[in-house]
Design a protein around this motif. Sequence first.
Motif, PDB file in Angstrom:
ATOM      1  N   LEU A  88       0.836  -1.202   0.000  1.00  0.00           N
ATOM      2  CA  LEU A  88       0.000   0.000   0.000  1.00  0.00           C
ATOM      3  C   LEU A  88       0.874   1.256   0.000  1.00  0.00           C
ATOM      4  N   ASN A  89       1.867   1.291   0.861  1.00  0.00           N
ATOM      5  CA  ASN A  89       2.763   2.453   0.929  1.00  0.00           C
ATOM      6  C   ASN A  89       3.521   2.646  -0.374  1.00  0.00           C
ATOM      7  N   LYS A  90       4.010   1.562  -0.967  1.00  0.00           N
ATOM      8  CA  LYS A  90       4.743   1.659  -2.236  1.00  0.00           C
ATOM      9  C   LYS A  90       3.839   2.190  -3.347  1.00  0.00           C
ATOM     10  N   ALA A  91       2.598   1.696  -3.401  1.00  0.00           N
ATOM     11  CA  ALA A  91       1.655   2.152  -4.431  1.00  0.00           C
ATOM     12  C   ALA A  91       1.348   3.641  -4.266  1.00  0.00           C
ATOM     13  N   PRO A 101      -8.759   2.027   3.513  1.00  0.00           N
ATOM     14  CA  PRO A 101      -7.579   1.657   4.297  1.00  0.00           C
ATOM     15  C   PRO A 101      -7.557   0.161   4.617  1.00  0.00           C
ATOM     16  N   LEU A 102      -6.430  -0.266   5.131  1.00  0.00           N
ATOM     17  CA  LEU A 102      -6.224  -1.664   5.484  1.00  0.00           C
ATOM     18  C   LEU A 102      -7.255  -2.129   6.508  1.00  0.00           C
ATOM     19  N   LYS A 103      -7.854  -3.270   6.206  1.00  0.00           N
ATOM     20  CA  LYS A 103      -8.796  -3.920   7.126  1.00  0.00           C
ATOM     21  C   LYS A 103      -8.450  -5.402   7.157  1.00  0.00           C
ATOM     22  N   VAL A 104      -8.688  -6.028   8.293  1.00  0.00           N
ATOM     23  CA  VAL A 104      -8.530  -7.472   8.406  1.00  0.00           C
ATOM     24  C   VAL A 104      -9.934  -8.068   8.413  1.00  0.00           C
ATOM     25  N   TYR A 113      -7.547  -0.970  -0.524  1.00  0.00           N
ATOM     26  CA  TYR A 113      -7.863  -0.600  -1.898  1.00  0.00           C
ATOM     27  C   TYR A 113      -7.213   0.733  -2.255  1.00  0.00           C
ATOM     28  N   VAL A 114      -6.698   0.802  -3.475  1.00  0.00           N
ATOM     29  CA  VAL A 114      -6.166   2.048  -4.028  1.00  0.00           C
ATOM     30  C   VAL A 114      -6.767   2.276  -5.407  1.00  0.00           C
TER      31      VAL A 114
END
Length: 130
Positions: A88-91, A101-104, A113-114
Amino acid sequence: MIKYSYTIMYVKHVEATVAFYESAFGFERKFITPEGDYAELISGETTLAFASADLAQSNLAKGYTAVSKEQVMGIELGFVVDNVTEALNKAIEAGATLYEPLKVKPWGQSVAYVIDCNGFLIELCTAMGG
């Protein structure tokens, strides 16, 4: 037998899109036409390809609905990654826009999602059960 072989996404700027996917996700360029209106990336067993809007118009006499950054379309690309936070950070560093945002998930899968440089929705997730 039918084998799912490739996905072609229609974009305004093929070269810029390929550069984005190389930077954001580490895919490698497989092929690009001399005209720069079609390109393929090495992305595993299924090829990810991009065609210019002009090429799409020449192939599709009835036209098509172009992607927009205002509202995502009802389809996504799913990329399985080892570490969703790092991916996510790289994208985002490469120019993607955070959409969710990140969800488990209850079954243990991590998902975020981006939006890519064109407006396409991309899911970054761990493997199912992981």
